[in-house]
Enzyme design. Structure first.
Site, mmCIF file in Angstrom:
data_model
loop_
_atom_site.group_PDB
_atom_site.id
_atom_site.type_symbol
_atom_site.label_atom_id
_atom_site.label_comp_id
_atom_site.label_asym_id
_atom_site.label_seq_id
_atom_site.Cartn_x
_atom_site.Cartn_y
_atom_site.Cartn_z
ATOM 1 N N ILE A 23 -1.377 13.249 -2.825
ATOM 2 C CA ILE A 23 -2.281 12.627 -3.561
ATOM 3 C C ILE A 23 -2.967 11.413 -2.935
ATOM 4 O O ILE A 23 -3.555 10.554 -3.624
ATOM 5 C CB ILE A 23 -1.214 11.836 -4.731
ATOM 6 C CG1 ILE A 23 -0.259 11.089 -4.013
ATOM 7 C CG2 ILE A 23 -0.705 12.979 -5.726
ATOM 8 C CD1 ILE A 23 0.856 10.298 -5.023
ATOM 9 N N GLY A 26 -4.699 9.090 4.325
ATOM 10 C CA GLY A 26 -5.556 7.982 5.457
ATOM 11 C C GLY A 26 -5.054 8.078 6.835
ATOM 12 O O GLY A 26 -4.272 8.974 7.113
ATOM 13 N N LYS A 30 -0.025 10.434 5.054
ATOM 14 C CA LYS A 30 -0.186 10.911 3.657
ATOM 15 C C LYS A 30 0.547 10.430 2.741
ATOM 16 O O LYS A 30 1.651 9.452 2.728
ATOM 17 C CB LYS A 30 0.174 12.519 3.591
ATOM 18 C CG LYS A 30 -0.613 13.296 4.681
ATOM 19 C CD LYS A 30 -0.303 14.754 4.702
ATOM 20 C CE LYS A 30 -1.182 15.758 5.441
ATOM 21 N NZ LYS A 30 -0.552 17.227 5.114
ATOM 22 N N ASP A 142 -0.634 -7.015 0.241
ATOM 23 C CA ASP A 142 -1.787 -6.326 0.058
ATOM 24 C C ASP A 142 -2.207 -6.105 -1.426
ATOM 25 O O ASP A 142 -1.985 -4.887 -1.878
ATOM 26 C CB ASP A 142 -1.360 -4.874 0.639
ATOM 27 C CG ASP A 142 -2.527 -4.072 0.764
ATOM 28 O OD1 ASP A 142 -3.538 -4.427 0.771
ATOM 29 O OD2 ASP A 142 -2.118 -2.752 0.944
#
Length: 258
Positions: A23, A26, A30, A142
């Site tokens: 899904i 980067g 994963k 974040d």
């Protein structure tokens, strides 16, 4: 040597998880939708820690255990983790409704603003989650619309804490910083330490995005964006929303409060 990304399957199977689908992917590794032996669906974030020192890896494991101790109705539940062959795998609940950025994108495509009742419900849930973690001396670090998730009930849940950022001196971490910093607060743009008000600023950016269907500060390049975040005019919410909501957003994006 770390197990290559494609070989994560055997590690998951060894611990009783079957991969359903990828899904996300980067430089960090994963994000996989997996299924436990009892049929429960979870999200597995596999972070490459092969370049990290032993202390950095232990710090990341410690932080993931701290996150697993957070129990709140509006926070994605972190279940457990494993560290094997240069990978830190963190397992968390799966939210079927996807993330908030997709909801905003869909509303923008339709040209339909989100109803104020919905915005108030979601921002209240988000702020309650933020209050909970701040009371436990945890910074999210974040916050962005892509890190809030919609569960089956329609409630919003905070997720994707900046775990990998513990690895502050590793290449694996440095690669995660790539991207346009739409949600960075003025003090962080000025290279001051990330602190509690930085999370509040980011939440103000999310509230603006929910109402205006765009981020409050944008620019063609990062240097101009930083200038606008630090010194540009603060945009107001559309007049379709109440004075209360508009004032709330203005206060959350108030620079001198940061």
């Amino acid at each position: 040597m770390p197990v290559p990304h494609r070989d994560l399957g055997p590690i998951l199977q060894k611990h009783g998880f079957g991969e359903i689908k990828k899904i996300g992917e980067g430089s960090f590794g994963k994000a996989l939708l997996v299924q436990a032996e009892d049929g429960t669906k979870l999200v597995c974030k596999a972070v490459d820690v092969s370049a990290a020192s032993s202390k950095e890896t232990q710090d990341a494991l410690k932080e993931s255990r701290l996150l697993a101790a957070l129990k709140h109705p509006y926070i994605v539940r972190y279940r457990h983790n494993l560290h094997e062959h240069g990978w830190l795998c963190i397992f968390m609940d799966y939210c079927e409704g996807g993330d908030l950025s997709k909801v905003i994108e869909s509303a923008k495509r339709r040209g339909q603003r989100l109803p104020e009742e919905q915005v108030l419900r979601w921002i209240t849930q988000a702020l309650l989650a933020l209050k909970y973690i701040h009371e436990r001396h945890v910074l999210h670090r974040d916050l962005k619309s892509g890190n809030f998730f919609i569960c089956r009930s329609g409630n919003l849940k905070m997720g994707d804490f900046g775990i990998a950022k513990v690895l502050s001196n590793t290449l694996a971490c440095a690669r995660t910083q790539i991207g346009t910093p739409y949600y960075l607060s003025p003090e962080v743009c000025q290279e001051k330490p990330y602190a509690w008000p930085s999370d509040i600023w980011a939440m103000g950016c999310i509230l603006y995005e929910l109402c205006a269907l765009k981020v409050p500060f944008d620019a063609p390049n990062i240097s101009t964006l930083v200038q606008r975040i630090c010194r540009g005019p603060t945009p107001s919410l559309p007049t379709a929303y109440s004075d209360f909501l508009r004032q709330l957003c203005t206060e959350m994006l108030h620079r001198t409060a940061c």
